[in-house]
Design a protein around this motif. Structure first.
Motif, mmCIF file in Angstrom:
data_model
loop_
_atom_site.group_PDB
_atom_site.id
_atom_site.type_symbol
_atom_site.label_atom_id
_atom_site.label_comp_id
_atom_site.label_asym_id
_atom_site.label_seq_id
_atom_site.Cartn_x
_atom_site.Cartn_y
_atom_site.Cartn_z
ATOM 1 N N TYR A 94 0.840 -1.206 0.000
ATOM 2 C CA TYR A 94 0.000 0.000 0.000
ATOM 3 C C TYR A 94 0.869 1.248 0.000
ATOM 4 O O TYR A 94 1.657 1.469 0.920
ATOM 5 N N LEU A 95 0.735 2.026 -1.065
ATOM 6 C CA LEU A 95 1.352 3.332 -1.175
ATOM 7 C C LEU A 95 0.236 4.327 -1.485
ATOM 8 O O LEU A 95 -0.413 4.230 -2.536
ATOM 9 N N ALA A 96 0.009 5.251 -0.586
ATOM 10 C CA ALA A 96 -1.121 6.189 -0.685
ATOM 11 C C ALA A 96 -0.598 7.608 -0.905
ATOM 12 O O ALA A 96 0.344 8.041 -0.232
ATOM 13 N N PHE A 97 -1.253 8.345 -1.818
ATOM 14 C CA PHE A 97 -0.775 9.665 -2.206
ATOM 15 C C PHE A 97 -1.911 10.684 -2.223
ATOM 16 O O PHE A 97 -3.075 10.332 -2.480
ATOM 17 N N ASP A 98 -1.547 11.957 -2.022
ATOM 18 C CA ASP A 98 -2.522 13.028 -2.184
ATOM 19 C C ASP A 98 -2.456 13.560 -3.610
ATOM 20 O O ASP A 98 -1.744 13.016 -4.470
ATOM 21 N N GLU A 99 -3.187 14.633 -3.894
ATOM 22 C CA GLU A 99 -3.260 15.183 -5.247
ATOM 23 C C GLU A 99 -1.895 15.625 -5.774
ATOM 24 O O GLU A 99 -1.650 15.627 -6.973
ATOM 25 N N ASP A 100 -1.000 16.025 -4.873
ATOM 26 C CA ASP A 100 0.321 16.495 -5.280
ATOM 27 C C ASP A 100 1.334 15.376 -5.400
ATOM 28 O O ASP A 100 2.513 15.625 -5.696
ATOM 29 N N GLY A 101 0.901 14.144 -5.159
ATOM 30 C CA GLY A 101 1.812 13.022 -5.245
ATOM 31 C C GLY A 101 2.646 12.808 -4.006
ATOM 32 O O GLY A 101 3.633 12.064 -4.031
ATOM 33 N N THR A 102 2.257 13.430 -2.893
ATOM 34 C CA THR A 102 2.974 13.258 -1.634
ATOM 35 C C THR A 102 2.539 11.967 -0.961
ATOM 36 O O THR A 102 1.342 11.669 -0.868
ATOM 37 N N LEU A 103 3.513 11.195 -0.507
ATOM 38 C CA LEU A 103 3.224 9.947 0.196
ATOM 39 C C LEU A 103 2.603 10.259 1.549
ATOM 40 O O LEU A 103 3.169 11.007 2.348
ATOM 41 N N LEU A 104 1.428 9.693 1.799
ATOM 42 C CA LEU A 104 0.657 10.059 2.990
ATOM 43 C C LEU A 104 1.027 9.260 4.227
ATOM 44 O O LEU A 104 0.946 9.768 5.352
ATOM 45 N N VAL A 105 1.388 8.005 4.057
ATOM 46 C CA VAL A 105 1.823 7.149 5.172
ATOM 47 C C VAL A 105 3.002 6.329 4.676
ATOM 48 O O VAL A 105 3.164 6.119 3.479
ATOM 49 N N PRO A 106 3.857 5.859 5.573
ATOM 50 C CA PRO A 106 4.977 5.017 5.130
ATOM 51 C C PRO A 106 4.491 3.806 4.332
ATOM 52 O O PRO A 106 3.424 3.251 4.592
ATOM 53 N N PHE A 107 5.284 3.436 3.346
ATOM 54 C CA PHE A 107 5.016 2.277 2.504
ATOM 55 C C PHE A 107 4.710 1.049 3.363
ATOM 56 O O PHE A 107 5.499 0.662 4.210
ATOM 57 N N ARG A 108 3.535 0.454 3.152
ATOM 58 C CA ARG A 108 3.156 -0.771 3.849
ATOM 59 C C ARG A 108 3.389 -1.930 2.883
ATOM 60 O O ARG A 108 2.681 -2.083 1.896
ATOM 61 N N THR A 109 4.376 -2.744 3.175
ATOM 62 C CA THR A 109 4.783 -3.775 2.230
ATOM 63 C C THR A 109 3.855 -4.982 2.279
ATOM 64 O O THR A 109 2.996 -5.113 3.160
ATOM 65 N N ALA A 151 -8.538 11.276 4.333
ATOM 66 C CA ALA A 151 -9.162 12.546 3.961
ATOM 67 C C ALA A 151 -8.433 13.212 2.795
ATOM 68 O O ALA A 151 -9.032 14.016 2.055
ATOM 69 N N SER A 152 -7.152 12.890 2.615
ATOM 70 C CA SER A 152 -6.356 13.503 1.539
ATOM 71 C C SER A 152 -6.045 12.533 0.407
ATOM 72 O O SER A 152 -5.309 12.879 -0.518
ATOM 73 N N LEU A 153 -6.609 11.326 0.468
ATOM 74 C CA LEU A 153 -6.232 10.294 -0.494
ATOM 75 C C LEU A 153 -6.728 10.612 -1.902
ATOM 76 O O LEU A 153 -7.913 10.842 -2.116
ATOM 77 N N ALA A 154 -5.793 10.598 -2.873
ATOM 78 C CA ALA A 154 -6.145 10.820 -4.275
ATOM 79 C C ALA A 154 -5.864 9.607 -5.139
ATOM 80 O O ALA A 154 -6.531 9.395 -6.160
ATOM 81 N N LYS A 155 -4.865 8.775 -4.761
ATOM 82 C CA LYS A 155 -4.547 7.587 -5.554
ATOM 83 C C LYS A 155 -3.688 6.655 -4.723
ATOM 84 O O LYS A 155 -3.056 7.064 -3.736
ATOM 85 N N ILE A 156 -3.683 5.383 -5.137
ATOM 86 C CA ILE A 156 -2.811 4.393 -4.518
ATOM 87 C C ILE A 156 -2.032 3.679 -5.610
ATOM 88 O O ILE A 156 -2.432 3.685 -6.784
ATOM 89 N N ASN A 157 -0.905 3.068 -5.220
ATOM 90 C CA ASN A 157 -0.053 2.432 -6.217
ATOM 91 C C ASN A 157 0.744 1.319 -5.561
ATOM 92 O O ASN A 157 0.728 1.155 -4.332
#
Length: 537
Positions: A94-109, A151-157
């Motif tokens: 789980y990699l979660a990002f806001d609209e600006d592409g900022t990582l919201l929480v540490p990478f959850r492997t 609340a800031s989630l725009a995309k996951i990857n």
């Protein structure tokens, strides 16, 4: 200093669990490896979450590329242009990002097993097994836990998708890696009916959006996935020597690149990839008859259905034992290389009893869903009457690498899944004739190891990049058979009846001994944090 001709080199990069590897191949002949590079890294358990620091991703990527460039320069050449490039990485997570592409929480492997409630709920909702490590399970668990970052989630990857996006500017993902985010339909896209079911189920969170608004575009092998941008080239090579423009292959997961590296992309073929985790991929002729929690339904990089048996724990504990004996050798004044220690210990394992003499090894550094473990505690266990010897201890360690995999593979056998060939790759197979032989015994099936077994996923990703750069009308299976594996050298080990019987006895004891593993999880909390039975997730 001459430059490698523009249009000749194709680069494959794989961010594995313990090493980031880079492999440069000839675009017209991907079996010709021009240079390699690598960088070692390791995950960390932070606040109960298995993760990698964001800075470590980019510094590690640059270090692996720089190591490859150094290899090129040792050959009297310079790397300025690439014909193609492709990125692979550990799947899921789980990699979660806001609209600006900022990582919201540490990478959850993929290694985290804290998504049990979400996975169970989604398995019931979607009518297909949703493993704990899949991206949708992580997202939905975050929703169930009402995490603030949503609340800031725009995309996951995935990790491969994120690196690809940084290098190319494209928010897109290969279908094999995407199949570890959300179930894939028969059209090699996210399953429309299941997306609709999830949209309705999570309508309160999605607030008018569809799940697909959060997920990367899905692309099959060979599709246009963009090109290396100037910003991407500068990220990969801060010296400014590398120029943009390389054709980019769709990013893939390590499962997909392992299938490519072993030419196991056609129905009735399969492969085993052994690293930090271990998993088997079997390309299906028909759908399974029912949902199995031990089996993940994913795809090849071309989008064909695959049954995946994934075990969180592979060869890491074996590597710890090798490190232990390497230090013993050094302390005794007989320093040995890591490869030499592996060779010595694995050869010794060949002399052990077929059932490992009553010694059991549990390699569970983290939770193991197939074994019913939410957490792991590595154990070596024996009864007083066991034959305790170095040979049996090492044979038990190798058997332990394959034990949970064998449990999952038994489920496929019960489904009547047909398998003509099983290929294997990963560093543990570099010592010829040992792990390969034991795996053949564990699966009671012939196991083939090719010349590319040790290079593994980075080379497989380079082949996918060469396939994309070739812009051929050929399908992936034909391209691999005709242009990559024609005449490739390989060795096949048939199962030894004594090994088959011995491993079966070992596995029976292993299953019974899981109670001891469970007791260790309960009795021994992790150092520095409370264990799950003391109230943490």
């Amino acid at each position: 200093m001459s430059a490698i001709a523009a249009g000749r080199g194709v680069l494959g990069i794989e961010l594995g669990s313990t090493r980031i590897k880079a492999c440069l191949v000839d675009a017209s002949d991907p079996t010709t490896v021009l240079a390699v590079g690598s960088h070692e890294w390791e995950n960390a358990l932070e606040d109960g979450v298995w993760t990698y620091a964001e800075d470590a991703i980019w510094s590690g990527l640059q270090a692996a590329y720089a190591d490859l460039v150094a290899d090129v320069r040792r050959q009297g050449a310079e790397l300025t242009d690439l014909a193609g490039i492709g990125v692979s990485a550990m799947m899921h997570g789980y990699l979660a990002f806001d609209e600006d592409g900022t990582l919201l929480v540490p990478f959850r492997t993929w290694r985290n097993t804290s998504t049990g409630a979400a996975a169970a709920e989604l398995t019931d909702l979607l009518g297909v097994n949703i493993p704990l490590r899949w991206s949708i399970a992580h997202l939905h668990q975050a929703i169930l836990d009402d995490e603030a970052h949503l609340a800031s989630l725009a995309k996951i990857n995935t990790l491969a998708g994120w690196v690809h996006e940084k290098l190319t500017g494209r928010f897109a993902l290969g279908v094999g890696d995407a199949s570890g985010m959300f179930p894939i339909g028969t059209d090699a896209r996210y399953d429309r009916d299941r997306v609709a079911a999830y949209d309705a189920h999570a309508a309160g969170f999605l607030a008018g959006r569809s799940l697909t608004d959060l997920l990367p575009e899905v692309l099959p092998a060979g599709a246009d996935a963009g090109a290396l941008t100037a910003a991407g080239a500068a990220l990969l090579d801060p010296t400014g020597t590398l120029r943009p423009g390389a054709v980019a292959a769709p990013a893939e997961g390590d499962a997909g690149t392992g299938m490519v590296a072993t030419n196991a992309v056609s129905p009735r073929t399969g492969n085993v990839s052994a690293g930090t985790s271990i998993f088997a991929m079997v390309v299906l002729e028909r759908p399974l008859t029912r949902v199995h929690t031990e089996i993940d339904l994913v795809t090849t990089p071309a989008g064909d259905p695959v049954a995946m048996v994934h075990c969180n724990n592979g060869a890491s504990e074996l590597a710890s034992f090798v490190s232990l004996f390497a230090r013993f050798a050094a302390a005794s004044g007989q320093s040995m290389t890591t490869d030499a220690v592996y060779e010595t210990l694995l050869r010794e394992a060949l002399t052990g009893a077929a059932d490992a003499g009553g010694v059991l090894a549990y390699n569970h550094l983290s939770g193991e869903p197939i074994a019913g473990m939410d957490e792991g505690r590595p154990l070596v266990v024996r009864t007083p009457d066991a034959e305790f010897s170095l040979a049996n201890v090492m044979r038990a360690q190798v058997y332990g690498v394959f034990a949970t995999l064998a449990i999952g593979m038994q489920t496929l056998a019960e489904e009547g899944v047909a398998l003509d060939q099983m290929f294997a790759h990963g560093g543990v197979f570099r010592t010829a004739g040992v792990a390969q032989r034991f795996l053949a015994g564990a699966l009671d099936a012939p196991v083939t190891v090719g010349d590319t077994a040790a290079e593994g996923g980075a080379w497989g990703m380079a082949v996918l990049a060469a396939f994309a750069a070739a812009k051929t009308d050929s399908d992936l299976s034909t391209y691999l058979t005709d242009h990559v594996f024609a005449g490739a050298a390989s060795v096949t080990a048939d199962p030894d009846p004594a090994d088959v019987a011995g491993f079966a006895d070992y596995l029976t004891r292993y299953r019974a001994g899981l109670a001891a593993e469970a007791a260790a999880v309960t009795a021994l909390p992790l150092r520095g944090i409370r264990s799950s039975n003391e109230g943490t997730a």
